[in-house]
Design a protein around this motif. Structure first.
Motif, mmCIF file in Angstrom:
data_model
loop_
_atom_site.group_PDB
_atom_site.id
_atom_site.type_symbol
_atom_site.label_atom_id
_atom_site.label_comp_id
_atom_site.label_asym_id
_atom_site.label_seq_id
_atom_site.Cartn_x
_atom_site.Cartn_y
_atom_site.Cartn_z
ATOM 1 N N ARG A 18 25.970 -44.186 -37.106
ATOM 2 C CA ARG A 18 26.941 -43.533 -37.987
ATOM 3 C C ARG A 18 27.544 -42.358 -37.238
ATOM 4 O O ARG A 18 26.819 -41.510 -36.707
ATOM 5 C CB ARG A 18 26.254 -43.057 -39.260
ATOM 6 N N LYS A 20 30.412 -39.030 -36.781
ATOM 7 C CA LYS A 20 30.915 -37.877 -37.543
ATOM 8 C C LYS A 20 32.285 -38.109 -38.161
ATOM 9 O O LYS A 20 32.660 -37.439 -39.110
ATOM 10 C CB LYS A 20 30.941 -36.641 -36.637
ATOM 11 N N ASN A 21 33.058 -39.056 -37.606
ATOM 12 C CA ASN A 21 34.380 -39.341 -38.191
ATOM 13 C C ASN A 21 34.302 -40.420 -39.265
ATOM 14 O O ASN A 21 35.333 -40.926 -39.709
ATOM 15 C CB ASN A 21 35.364 -39.749 -37.091
ATOM 16 N N LEU A 23 33.060 -43.474 -39.064
ATOM 17 C CA LEU A 23 32.871 -44.850 -38.578
ATOM 18 C C LEU A 23 31.389 -45.202 -38.511
ATOM 19 O O LEU A 23 30.546 -44.357 -38.219
ATOM 20 C CB LEU A 23 33.472 -45.022 -37.179
ATOM 21 N N VAL A 39 25.564 -46.797 -25.043
ATOM 22 C CA VAL A 39 26.345 -47.991 -24.766
ATOM 23 C C VAL A 39 25.858 -49.089 -25.696
ATOM 24 O O VAL A 39 24.653 -49.359 -25.775
ATOM 25 C CB VAL A 39 26.212 -48.445 -23.296
ATOM 26 N N PHE A 45 32.943 -52.631 -35.684
ATOM 27 C CA PHE A 45 33.139 -51.525 -36.638
ATOM 28 C C PHE A 45 34.341 -51.859 -37.479
ATOM 29 O O PHE A 45 35.187 -52.678 -37.104
ATOM 30 C CB PHE A 45 33.314 -50.197 -35.905
ATOM 31 N N ASP A 47 37.821 -50.757 -39.053
ATOM 32 C CA ASP A 47 38.908 -49.809 -38.820
ATOM 33 C C ASP A 47 40.005 -50.121 -39.835
ATOM 34 O O ASP A 47 40.678 -51.133 -39.709
ATOM 35 C CB ASP A 47 39.416 -49.983 -37.384
ATOM 36 N N LYS A 52 36.643 -54.837 -36.209
ATOM 37 C CA LYS A 52 37.010 -54.944 -34.795
ATOM 38 C C LYS A 52 35.731 -55.163 -33.986
ATOM 39 O O LYS A 52 34.675 -54.655 -34.328
ATOM 40 C CB LYS A 52 37.733 -53.682 -34.347
ATOM 41 N N VAL A 54 34.193 -55.293 -29.898
ATOM 42 C CA VAL A 54 34.421 -55.064 -28.470
ATOM 43 C C VAL A 54 33.144 -55.468 -27.723
ATOM 44 O O VAL A 54 32.041 -55.366 -28.255
ATOM 45 C CB VAL A 54 34.786 -53.597 -28.146
ATOM 46 N N ASN A 56 31.826 -54.204 -24.826
ATOM 47 C CA ASN A 56 31.005 -53.062 -24.450
ATOM 48 C C ASN A 56 31.657 -51.791 -24.944
ATOM 49 O O ASN A 56 32.862 -51.602 -24.772
ATOM 50 C CB ASN A 56 30.863 -52.969 -22.918
ATOM 51 N N MET A 57 30.880 -50.925 -25.548
ATOM 52 C CA MET A 57 31.417 -49.666 -26.057
ATOM 53 C C MET A 57 30.559 -48.509 -25.532
ATOM 54 O O MET A 57 29.335 -48.506 -25.704
ATOM 55 C CB MET A 57 31.380 -49.660 -27.585
ATOM 56 N N PHE A 58 31.264 -47.537 -24.924
ATOM 57 C CA PHE A 58 30.623 -46.283 -24.533
ATOM 58 C C PHE A 58 30.916 -45.278 -25.640
ATOM 59 O O PHE A 58 32.085 -44.987 -25.923
ATOM 60 C CB PHE A 58 31.204 -45.775 -23.206
ATOM 61 N N LEU A 59 29.859 -44.754 -26.276
ATOM 62 C CA LEU A 59 30.008 -43.826 -27.399
ATOM 63 C C LEU A 59 29.578 -42.424 -26.951
ATOM 64 O O LEU A 59 28.456 -42.238 -26.467
ATOM 65 C CB LEU A 59 29.079 -44.258 -28.524
ATOM 66 N N VAL A 64 27.625 -38.650 -32.714
ATOM 67 C CA VAL A 64 26.572 -39.374 -33.441
ATOM 68 C C VAL A 64 25.972 -38.508 -34.554
ATOM 69 O O VAL A 64 25.651 -37.337 -34.338
ATOM 70 C CB VAL A 64 25.446 -39.792 -32.473
ATOM 71 N N ILE B 65 35.830 -40.175 -28.555
ATOM 72 C CA ILE B 65 34.845 -40.769 -29.464
ATOM 73 C C ILE B 65 34.182 -41.949 -28.762
ATOM 74 O O ILE B 65 32.987 -41.975 -28.577
ATOM 75 C CB ILE B 65 35.486 -41.254 -30.784
ATOM 76 N N PHE B 66 34.987 -42.935 -28.391
ATOM 77 C CA PHE B 66 34.404 -44.033 -27.623
ATOM 78 C C PHE B 66 35.418 -44.640 -26.670
ATOM 79 O O PHE B 66 36.628 -44.430 -26.782
ATOM 80 C CB PHE B 66 33.739 -45.082 -28.518
ATOM 81 N N ILE B 67 34.879 -45.384 -25.730
ATOM 82 C CA ILE B 67 35.664 -46.055 -24.692
ATOM 83 C C ILE B 67 35.232 -47.510 -24.698
ATOM 84 O O ILE B 67 34.034 -47.797 -24.727
ATOM 85 C CB ILE B 67 35.368 -45.449 -23.302
ATOM 86 N N SER B 68 36.221 -48.404 -24.710
ATOM 87 C CA SER B 68 35.837 -49.825 -24.696
ATOM 88 C C SER B 68 36.839 -50.630 -23.891
ATOM 89 O O SER B 68 37.870 -50.109 -23.468
ATOM 90 C CB SER B 68 35.736 -50.370 -26.126
ATOM 91 N N ARG C 60 20.664 -36.805 -35.013
ATOM 92 C CA ARG C 60 21.073 -35.845 -33.969
ATOM 93 C C ARG C 60 20.955 -34.416 -34.511
ATOM 94 O O ARG C 60 21.461 -34.074 -35.581
ATOM 95 C CB ARG C 60 22.505 -36.126 -33.551
#
Lengths: 68, 68, 68, 68, 68, 68, 68
Positions: A18, A20-21, A23, A39, A45, A47, A52, A54, A56-59, A64, B65-68, C60
């Motif tokens: 979860r 902070k925005n 999502l 990752v 998620f 939107d 949507k 993906v 691979n997602m880097f968060l 968080v 926020i994130f990168i994908s 967190r």
């Protein structure tokens, strides 16, 4: 046992994150670091009511709220 | 493997970056650092429904926020 | 005695955690660190008037207002 | 190459800086540091639909979204 | 004398803590650290016009506005 | 030349400081540090359409957007 | 001279502190540290149009906009 050890046990498992925005992102936890950067693999998620996905997602960790 | 290693694998690839102010920026990832500062090449984003393009964009990491 | 020592005494006890986004999470405190990152076991919280439960929750620390 | 190296290549060039408060500032990049603090020469920005110009502007780095 | 020395003099005394989210918490100051994390004993606060009491409260320092 | 060197050149000069809360403060720059904490002499600012003046003002650096 | 030196000259003097939440607190400056944490003696502030006074107030530095 420290909180990051518990995160370590979640590696390769499905998690729900979860943010902070508002999502909520689901995916397989592939990596994390002390900043709680994450990752997720095969992440999904909602939107604006559209799901949507993906590969691979880097968060960024500072977004968080919690991981379960 | 750590999250930044995964970012490293994305170098020279097209990425989508979602920012805390709601902007979504697309471009080729040319550089990043531990603060998640990014450089995107041929970056594009929608600004008030107008698509804008810039050759090189330096993105401050704390906006990510994130990168994908 | 320092505040983190008091948190240490709460390990394995039921706690209530109030978060900056308004959520209140209850669960058994399993782990914490100096950033006040927490792990709660059998955690529950209300999400849009629906009670949700998760087996393990990593929270967190920067989202915490207070723990009691 | 790191993101700050790319910023270094922008020195003495015209840049556009988008700030977190919505302002967009244009000017010649004269200096920057690791906090992304910037100095712009002959900087201009719109303030309530009035264009304002200043000879030298020191911009605090934590206000920066992106630079292009 | 430094501000934290003054906090030290308040140990075991009743204090009032005003938080950034508007809450005002009263209780006996049992512990503090350099982050201004606090522990209050027999703490009370108003939550939607209902007074709540807890035996021990750990308060995260970054939520504190002032203590008196 | 680094951004703080440029600030150094502004010492003893009249500056305008725009703050994150919307205030614009004018005064003579008497001191600054790496956090961009500032001291302004004969500082003036508008507060609810009333101009206020103070002999010496210590400004916390994290409130600064830009200085010109 | 650095900004904190100027704060040092204000010790034992009446100061006015404007906070990020809009409060303005007046009192005698008794202590400060590098985080701009402050202690004010005989502090007063308006809370919903009611003037409140406290003997000693510890103010967390990250709430400070300016001190004069």
């Amino acid at each position: 046992m420290k909180p990051l050890d518990v995160l370590g046990e979640l590696l390769e498992n499905q998690v729900m994150v979860r943010l902070k925005n508002g999502l909520v992102v689901k995916g397989k936890l592939k990596a994390f670091d002390i900043h709680i950067n994450l990752v997720l693999e095969d992440a999904s998620f909602e939107d604006n009511d559209v799901e949507k996905k993906v590969k691979n997602m880097f968060l960024r960790g500072d977004m968080v709220i919690f991981i379960s």
